[in-house]
Motif scaffolding. Structure first.
Motif, mmCIF file in Angstrom:
data_model
loop_
_atom_site.group_PDB
_atom_site.id
_atom_site.type_symbol
_atom_site.label_atom_id
_atom_site.label_comp_id
_atom_site.label_asym_id
_atom_site.label_seq_id
_atom_site.Cartn_x
_atom_site.Cartn_y
_atom_site.Cartn_z
ATOM 1 N N ARG A 16 9.196 -23.368 38.561
ATOM 2 C CA ARG A 16 8.840 -22.010 38.997
ATOM 3 C C ARG A 16 9.964 -21.418 39.850
ATOM 4 N N TRP A 17 10.520 -22.231 40.773
ATOM 5 C CA TRP A 17 11.612 -21.746 41.622
ATOM 6 C C TRP A 17 12.925 -21.645 40.855
ATOM 7 N N ARG A 33 12.949 -18.433 39.066
ATOM 8 C CA ARG A 33 13.225 -17.309 39.972
ATOM 9 C C ARG A 33 14.711 -17.225 40.303
ATOM 10 N N LEU A 73 14.343 -12.365 43.803
ATOM 11 C CA LEU A 73 13.965 -13.341 44.828
ATOM 12 C C LEU A 73 13.380 -12.746 46.106
ATOM 13 N N ASN A 97 11.165 -10.724 46.752
ATOM 14 C CA ASN A 97 9.701 -10.694 46.781
ATOM 15 C C ASN A 97 9.080 -11.995 47.269
ATOM 16 N N TYR A 98 9.821 -13.073 47.098
ATOM 17 C CA TYR A 98 9.265 -14.392 47.426
ATOM 18 C C TYR A 98 9.753 -14.889 48.785
ATOM 19 N N HIS A 99 10.541 -14.079 49.471
ATOM 20 C CA HIS A 99 11.130 -14.515 50.729
ATOM 21 C C HIS A 99 10.582 -13.763 51.930
ATOM 22 N N ASP A 116 2.017 -18.866 37.768
ATOM 23 C CA ASP A 116 2.895 -18.068 38.627
ATOM 24 C C ASP A 116 2.082 -17.633 39.829
ATOM 25 N N GLU A 176 1.728 -15.850 43.736
ATOM 26 C CA GLU A 176 2.367 -14.969 44.711
ATOM 27 C C GLU A 176 2.514 -15.777 45.983
ATOM 28 N N GLU A 177 3.731 -15.873 46.445
ATOM 29 C CA GLU A 177 3.974 -16.669 47.648
ATOM 30 C C GLU A 177 5.251 -16.193 48.304
ATOM 31 N N GLN A 178 5.376 -16.471 49.570
ATOM 32 C CA GLN A 178 6.612 -16.174 50.289
ATOM 33 C C GLN A 178 6.998 -17.383 51.112
#
Ligand code: EIS
Length: 211
Positions: free
Chosen positions: A98-99, A102, A133, A135-137, A206, A208-210
């Motif tokens: 998954r990462w 991204r 990226l 969005n995930y940070h 997938d 949603e995460e940060q």
């Protein structure tokens, strides 16, 4: 020219299966490019990207070491974890892929920006980052990227680093052939990403995460 393993070489198998080894080899071929950027600023990013590759490779290598045939595709590998309910473990191939996906999305967007002529690599990278990226940070990692992005070399220097040899970089028509190689590369990179992305969406993997 000396060809590195590349996404161009990946032949999808049945049901759009992404073959494990060619995919990992193509990802691994990207790692030395980080060293040609600014190695200090990109060290943590490179470590993370290389770590994802290692994690997935490890899963394949241990299966084979255990006398199993190995996973025929990335999807096979992930589905086996889903079936065993291991896919949410932090050390799963599902999380690593998954990462990795991204990271590849960022690289795709960055190269697209570079191909469409963006003269300022920092701007190319910031645009690509904003679409992928970011969005995930959370703010700490966004800060790390903001610093790394400023350390990018000039466009010309970066493009010369992409040449197979120093000779190539100096040869007549280098930029033109690099750009057409890059277009082809991008098409194949994009196809691999899309297949993995659709698979993660369909399987609801997938999240949603940060970080
Ligand atoms: C994932 O990382 C791992 O990749 C994954 C698993 O461990 C998972 C668990 O949640 O996390 O946090 C990573 C994320 N990866 C998530 C970000 C790394 C970037 C570096 C961050 C450094 C932070 C340093 C903080 C320092 C604070 C100091 C404070 C001092 C007081 C312009 C060219 C750039 C190219 C970029 C291409 C790829 C980038 C990939 C980044 C992916 C990402 O966002 S697993 O690992 O499953 O394999 O074990």
């Amino acid at each position: 020219s000396v060809m590195q393993p590349s996404f161009v070489d990946i032949r999808l198998i049945e049901d759009d299966g992404v073959p494990v080894q060619p995919f990992l080899d193509a990802c691994r071929a990207l790692v030395p490019i980080f060293d040609k950027l600014n190695s200090t600023a990109f060290a943590p990013v490179k470590l993370d990207f290389a770590g994802n590759i290692r994690k997935i490779q490890q899963k394949q290598t241990s299966a084979i070491a255990a006398g199993l045939p190995g996973y025929v595709s990335l999807q096979d590998m992930v589905l086996s974890e889903v079936k065993a309910r291991q896919h949410t473990n932090s050390n799963s191939a599902t999380v690593a892929l998954r990462w990795l996906k991204r990271g590849l999305e960022f690289i795709r967007e960055f190269l697209r920006e570079v191909c469409s002529g963006g003269p300022d690599l920092s701007e190319c990278a910031s645009n690509a980052y904003g679409r992928t990226l970011k969005n995930y940070h959370g703010w700490v990692v966004r800060g790390v990227f903001a610093v790394a992005v400023k350390a990018l070399p000039y466009r010309e220097e970066f493009l010369n680093h992409l040449a197979a040899t120093e000779q190539d970089a100096k040869s007549e028509g280098f930029l033109q052939s690099l750009m057409s190689d890059m277009e082809l590369y991008l098409q194949h990179l994009n196809r691999a990403i899309q297949v993995i992305d659709r698979f993660y969406t369909t399987q609801q993997l997938d999240v949603e995460e940060q970080v």
